[in-house]
Motif scaffolding. Structure first.
Motif, PDB file in Angstrom:
ATOM      1  N   ALA A  70       9.073  19.879 -17.814  1.00 41.88           N
ATOM      2  CA  ALA A  70      10.393  20.514 -17.746  1.00 41.88           C
ATOM      3  C   ALA A  70      10.880  20.549 -16.299  1.00 41.88           C
ATOM      4  N   ALA A  71       9.963  20.920 -15.400  1.00 38.90           N
ATOM      5  CA  ALA A  71      10.346  21.031 -13.983  1.00 38.90           C
ATOM      6  C   ALA A  71      10.865  19.691 -13.465  1.00 38.90           C
ATOM      7  N   GLU A  72      10.192  18.619 -13.896  1.00 36.77           N
ATOM      8  CA  GLU A  72      10.600  17.275 -13.480  1.00 36.77           C
ATOM      9  C   GLU A  72      12.040  16.988 -13.903  1.00 36.77           C
ATOM     10  N   LYS A  73      12.321  17.311 -15.178  1.00 34.24           N
ATOM     11  CA  LYS A  73      13.667  17.020 -15.698  1.00 34.24           C
ATOM     12  C   LYS A  73      14.734  17.935 -15.105  1.00 34.24           C
ATOM     13  N   ILE A  74      14.311  19.111 -14.681  1.00 39.28           N
ATOM     14  CA  ILE A  74      15.269  20.012 -14.031  1.00 39.28           C
ATOM     15  C   ILE A  74      15.608  19.469 -12.639  1.00 39.28           C
ATOM     16  N   ARG A  75      14.558  19.003 -11.976  1.00 35.16           N
ATOM     17  CA  ARG A  75      14.773  18.442 -10.644  1.00 35.16           C
ATOM     18  C   ARG A  75      15.667  17.199 -10.720  1.00 35.16           C
ATOM     19  N   ALA A  76      15.514  16.451 -11.820  1.00 35.14           N
ATOM     20  CA  ALA A  76      16.310  15.237 -11.971  1.00 35.14           C
ATOM     21  C   ALA A  76      17.720  15.529 -12.504  1.00 35.14           C
ATOM     22  N   GLY A  77      17.959  16.788 -12.846  1.00 33.18           N
ATOM     23  CA  GLY A  77      19.297  17.140 -13.319  1.00 33.18           C
ATOM     24  C   GLY A  77      19.540  16.797 -14.787  1.00 33.18           C
ATOM     25  N   ARG A  78      18.472  16.505 -15.536  1.00 31.24           N
ATOM     26  CA  ARG A  78      18.656  16.150 -16.946  1.00 31.24           C
ATOM     27  C   ARG A  78      19.050  17.366 -17.778  1.00 31.24           C
ATOM     28  N   TYR A  79      18.561  18.519 -17.420  1.00 35.44           N
ATOM     29  CA  TYR A  79      18.988  19.761 -18.070  1.00 35.44           C
ATOM     30  C   TYR A  79      20.037  20.421 -17.187  1.00 35.44           C
ATOM     31  N   ASN A  80      21.008  21.056 -17.839  1.00 39.85           N
ATOM     32  CA  ASN A  80      21.962  21.769 -16.988  1.00 39.85           C
ATOM     33  C   ASN A  80      22.095  23.257 -17.295  1.00 39.85           C
ATOM     34  N   VAL A  81      21.364  23.736 -18.291  1.00 40.76           N
ATOM     35  CA  VAL A  81      21.279  25.190 -18.455  1.00 40.76           C
ATOM     36  C   VAL A  81      19.801  25.552 -18.519  1.00 40.76           C
ATOM     37  N   ILE A  82      19.315  26.194 -17.495  1.00 39.96           N
ATOM     38  CA  ILE A  82      17.897  26.492 -17.410  1.00 39.96           C
ATOM     39  C   ILE A  82      17.726  27.984 -17.698  1.00 39.96           C
ATOM     40  N   ILE A  83      17.045  28.239 -18.803  1.00 41.07           N
ATOM     41  CA  ILE A  83      16.970  29.619 -19.287  1.00 41.07           C
ATOM     42  C   ILE A  83      15.539  30.127 -19.154  1.00 41.07           C
ATOM     43  N   GLY A  84      15.378  31.339 -18.697  1.00 40.65           N
ATOM     44  CA  GLY A  84      14.031  31.873 -18.591  1.00 40.65           C
ATOM     45  C   GLY A  84      14.019  33.304 -18.103  1.00 40.65           C
ATOM     46  N   THR A  85      12.823  33.755 -17.788  1.00 39.37           N
ATOM     47  CA  THR A  85      12.683  35.094 -17.220  1.00 39.37           C
ATOM     48  C   THR A  85      12.539  34.920 -15.708  1.00 39.37           C
ATOM     49  N   HIS A  86      11.847  35.856 -15.078  1.00 38.43           N
ATOM     50  CA  HIS A  86      11.686  35.760 -13.628  1.00 38.43           C
ATOM     51  C   HIS A  86      10.975  34.471 -13.221  1.00 38.43           C
ATOM     52  N   ALA A  87      10.333  33.799 -14.208  1.00 37.77           N
ATOM     53  CA  ALA A  87       9.698  32.508 -13.924  1.00 37.77           C
ATOM     54  C   ALA A  87      10.695  31.548 -13.278  1.00 37.77           C
ATOM     55  N   LEU A  88      11.979  31.786 -13.537  1.00 40.69           N
ATOM     56  CA  LEU A  88      13.006  30.916 -12.970  1.00 40.69           C
ATOM     57  C   LEU A  88      12.989  30.870 -11.454  1.00 40.69           C
ATOM     58  N   PHE A  89      12.586  31.965 -10.833  1.00 43.97           N
ATOM     59  CA  PHE A  89      12.578  31.911  -9.378  1.00 43.97           C
ATOM     60  C   PHE A  89      11.200  32.124  -8.781  1.00 43.97           C
ATOM     61  N   SER A  90      10.266  32.635  -9.578  1.00 43.99           N
ATOM     62  CA  SER A  90       8.963  32.877  -8.982  1.00 43.99           C
ATOM     63  C   SER A  90       8.154  31.580  -8.936  1.00 43.99           C
ATOM     64  N   GLU A  91       8.505  30.640  -9.759  1.00 39.46           N
ATOM     65  CA  GLU A  91       7.757  29.393  -9.751  1.00 39.46           C
ATOM     66  C   GLU A  91       8.404  28.376  -8.841  1.00 39.46           C
ATOM     67  N   ARG A  92       7.680  27.304  -8.635  1.00 40.88           N
ATOM     68  CA  ARG A  92       8.220  26.277  -7.749  1.00 40.88           C
ATOM     69  C   ARG A  92       9.202  25.391  -8.494  1.00 40.88           C
ATOM     70  N   LEU A  93      10.279  25.987  -8.935  1.00 40.23           N
ATOM     71  CA  LEU A  93      11.277  25.198  -9.636  1.00 40.23           C
ATOM     72  C   LEU A  93      12.285  24.674  -8.636  1.00 40.23           C
ATOM     73  N   GLU A  94      12.568  23.389  -8.726  1.00 39.39           N
ATOM     74  CA  GLU A  94      13.621  22.849  -7.876  1.00 39.39           C
ATOM     75  C   GLU A  94      14.764  22.427  -8.771  1.00 39.39           C
ATOM     76  N   TYR A  95      15.947  22.754  -8.336  1.00 37.35           N
ATOM     77  CA  TYR A  95      17.121  22.400  -9.120  1.00 37.35           C
ATOM     78  C   TYR A  95      17.817  21.212  -8.475  1.00 37.35           C
ATOM     79  N   ALA A  96      18.379  20.361  -9.326  1.00 36.92           N
ATOM     80  CA  ALA A  96      19.124  19.221  -8.785  1.00 36.92           C
ATOM     81  C   ALA A  96      20.380  19.741  -8.086  1.00 36.92           C
ATOM     82  N   ARG A  97      21.188  20.495  -8.828  1.00 38.10           N
ATOM     83  CA  ARG A  97      22.406  21.058  -8.233  1.00 38.10           C
ATOM     84  C   ARG A  97      22.683  22.401  -8.886  1.00 38.10           C
TER      85      ARG A  97
END
Ligand code: ADP
Ligand code: MG
Length: 704
Positions: free
Chosen positions: A376-403
């Motif tokens: 999932a993280a890979e596809k988020i970084r690539a911008g394939r998903y554009n609504v990323i839904i979650g709990t605090h995991a959204l910022f506590s993890e090493r998630l990188e967003y395309a834009r």
């Protein structure tokens, strides 16, 4: 104010030692304490009693009154284990006497060796407990007993004795002794971070005094003020929490003014970005709020907006529209919910939208396996998903967003201001949309969320039947039973809310564990009964909540932890025990959890003959009024005049929304003092001011 008056708290270094340096706290105790968030000496010093027992005077046994909790001392006349003639169950009986009368002490659960070693005929014994009468004889059931100690002696002595919130497997005496030790050895090293002039202006004691007396109130303290949390020491800690909050809000407000946000291109009718894809028409309020959001997103500064509206007014759709606008501009939206259950619920909503809406949602929660997550993280970084839904995991993890263009935070009061700041850093100052179902009056909202613009959804979708609310007398349980059976038989769900978890908080209150057992006996054979409270493991809570949401659990006994935003369409009845213990706004939120589907909801407030007429009148407001804002205003009005209700937690390190309702004046003071400090010393507001940041951190996250 000059800088030297703002002492940054070096003391936290000293008191950062682990709790195990304290008397009586071996390594075995560390685990249960950590579960309560207590790791350091400072944590323990800020772990405040939930109430106090008034053991200042020894009461004569000849003049005891039913229902009062008192300290007595006397000579043991008799001490022995007995059996009930019929059931054969054991009990332990001790009879005490002083020069005025006699008192029977009874135990049904006990350690025999312990009692036998304390009480034998001829010895003297002190007992603290609640008096009741049985056939004219005074007695105490499960009293706290010990050998009499001279006045002023430490943990076992007289005076106001603190009662701390329960810590697993830990007797009160152990906590008391450890706190005393901490007070003696560490409290003197504490220096006060709040400038003395501020304290003087507000008539508040310094930190050292406050810490000392909040744990060990002096004999001259007013018991009623202690109970209500109105002593200067208790007020001091409430002030601190609000003050820190206002400092942080002030810092953020100053910080955001300086930044540039992503500038979006917005179509002429922004609400149609979502409106065209929904099976219903947007309400006028939804359209207006979407326009307000669109205007923000077109501007140069990042949006910073709070959308507040009653439970069920349709905020999710508004968030979806904002996400749609971001998506039109090729940008991603991060949607953060307070719990996995809510995150899942949002995810399902977004998944259900037609592809034409242009949203590609993904759910990121702690529950995912490592492989799935990195995928999932890979596809988020690539911008394939554009609504990323979650709990605090959204910022506590090493998630990188395309834009990352937009951050939406649902049920906002659950997220610390600082967490908001952390999420901010994930993108180039993304737009921020915060959603809250805690309706608060505008003036209060403006103080509390000084860094946010506010949009309000006043009117929800029409056609929904509002929740009917009734007061039911405690002795009319039949009526409740009839309603429950009828609804359950129709395949609907019911919630029963109790104010306490188990008997340890207050034996007179209905507690949820007992309630679940009792309901299980009555309804269990036909309908499954669930249990939900704050002391359960998080995964277990989530599981129960999720089953309830999906309609798989017919009957749920819960404390108020039952989630604010949960949409359980088949839940139609909520029964609330001891409603007088809750604020009106809170009751309103609770009832918002039922009747969200087509079928009308019903809210039964169980009242007993003992509650005072004013409390009844207050509850009647709920029967008459359906508008959350109106209710919040009434609540504030009533509390503002000094009527205080509810179980007060004398300071758990959090700013609870309820507390804010109760403290409009203190909040206003905290705000003006914080603004003064930030204005006179702008350096404090800079992000690189680590000292201040540290103080804004522990103990306790800011929780608004
Ligand atoms: P909340 O504001 O509490 O988050 P939700 O967004 O969960 O409320 O909405 C509650 C319910 O109302 C959902 O089932 C949603 O689909 C529905 N809803 C939202 N807007 C409308 C509308 N304009 N007309 C009809 N139903 C709506
Ligand atoms: Mg919601």
């Amino acid at each position: 104010m000059s800088k030297e008056t703002f002492n940054l708290p070096e003391q936290f270094e000293k008191t950062a030692s682990p709790v195990t340096v304290l008397r009586g706290l071996g390594p075995k105790r560390a685990g249960p304490l950590a579960e309560r968030g207590i790791r350091s000496v400072a944590d323990l010093l800020f772990f405040f009693p939930s109430r106090y027992e008034d053991r200042r005077v020894v009461s004569p046994m000849g003049s005891l009154r039913e229902g009062e909790s008192v300290l007595v001392e006397g000579e043991v006349l008799l001490a022995r284990e007995e059996r009930f003639p019929r059931s054969g169950k054991r009990l332990y009986r001790v009879v005490l006497r002083d020069h005025t009368g006699r008192l029977v002490l009874l135990w049904f659960h006990y350690r025999k060796r312990h009692l036998a070693s304390l009480a034998s005929p001829g010895t003297r014994l002190a007992a603290f407990g609640k008096v009741s009468f049985d056939r004219g004889l005074a007695r105490m059931i499960h009293p706290d007993v010990r050998p009499p100690t001279p006045h002023g002696d430490d943990a076992t002595g007289r005076g106001f004795v603190p009662v701390y919130p329960a810590v697993r497997g830990m007797p009160q005496g152990v906590i008391r002794r450890a706190v005393l030790d901490a007070l003696e050895r560490f409290a003197p090293a504490v220096s006060d971070p709040v400038p003395a002039p501020v304290l003087r202006r507000l008539g508040l004691p310094d930190l050292r005094e406050a810490i000392r007396y909040v744990h060990r109130p002096p004999d001259h303290a007013d018991p009623e003020a202690l109970r209500l949390g109105e002593t200067p020491w208790q007020r001091r800690f409430r002030f601190d929490r609000l003050f820190r909050l206002m400092l942080e809000v002030g810092r953020r407000k100053r910080g955001r003014r300086r930044r540039d946000g992503p500038v979006l291109e917005i179509p002429p009718q922004p609400h149609r970005v979502m409106g065209d894809f929904l099976p219903f028409d947007l309400t006028p309020d939804q359209v207006r709020v979407i326009q307000e959001i669109a205007r923000d997103m077109m501007g140069p500064a990042p949006m910073n907006r709070l959308v507040q509206g009653d439970v069920g007014c349709g905020k999710t759709v508004v968030a979806a529209a904002a996400a749609g606008l971001a998506a039109l501009n090729g940008m991603q939206t991060a949607l953060m919910a307070p719990t996995q259950v809510l995150a899942m619920q949002h995810f399902e909503f977004f998944q259900g939208l037609p592809a034409g809406a242009g949203l590609r949602p993904v759910l990121v929660t702690g529950g995912l396996g490592r492989k799935e997550r990195s995928h999932a993280a890979e596809k988020i970084r690539a911008g394939r998903y554009n609504v990323i839904i979650g709990t605090h995991a959204l910022f506590s993890e090493r998630l990188e967003y395309a834009r990352l263009g937009l951050v939406v935070i649902d049920e906002q009061h659950r997220f610390g201001v600082r967490q908001r700041a952390r999420l901010d850093r994930k993108g180039a100052n993304p737009h921020l949309l915060v959603m809250s179902a805690t309706p608060i009056p505008r003036t209060l909202a403006m103080t509390l969320y000084a860094d946010l613009d506010i949009s309000t959804i006043r009117k929800g979708p029409s056609g929904r039947t509002p929740v009917e609310t009734r007061l039911v007398e405690r002795d009319r349980k039949r009526e409740i039973d009839r309603v429950l059976r009828e609804r359950l038989a129709r395949g609907e769900q019911a919630l029963v809310i109790c104010p306490a978890v188990d008997g340890t908080e207050d034996a007179d209150l209905k507690n949820v564990e007992e309630m679940a057992r009792a309901l299980g006996k009555i309804y269990g054979p036909r309908w499954e009964v669930g249990l939900l409270h704050g002391r359960m493991a998080p995964e277990e809570k989530e599981r129960v909540m999720d089953r309830f949401r999906r309609g798989r659990l017919p009957l749920l006994a819960a404390t108020t932890v039952v989630e604010v935003g949960v949409h359980a369409p088949r839940a139609t009845v909520i029964v609330i025990e001891h409603p007088e213990r809750f604020g009106l706004a809170q009751l309103h939120q609770l009832r918002g959890r039922v009747g969200r589907g087509e079928r009308g909801g019903l809210c039964l407030l169980v009242v007993s003959a003992e509650i005072p007429p004013e409390a009844r009148e207050r509850l009647e407001v709920l029967v008459r009024t359906r508008d959350g804002f109106e209710i919040a205003r009434k609540d504030l009005e009533i509390r503002g005049q000094g009527e205080l209700t509810g179980i007060r937690q004398a300071g758990s390190g959090e700013v609870l929304p309820a507390e804010i309702f109760e403290q409009p004046l203190l909040l206003a003071q905290a705000r003006s003092e914080a603004e003064r400090i930030l204005d006179e010393d702008p350096a404090l507001a800079l992000p690189e001011n680590r000292g201040l940041l540290r103080w804004l951190g522990p103990p306790g996250e800011l929780d608004v």
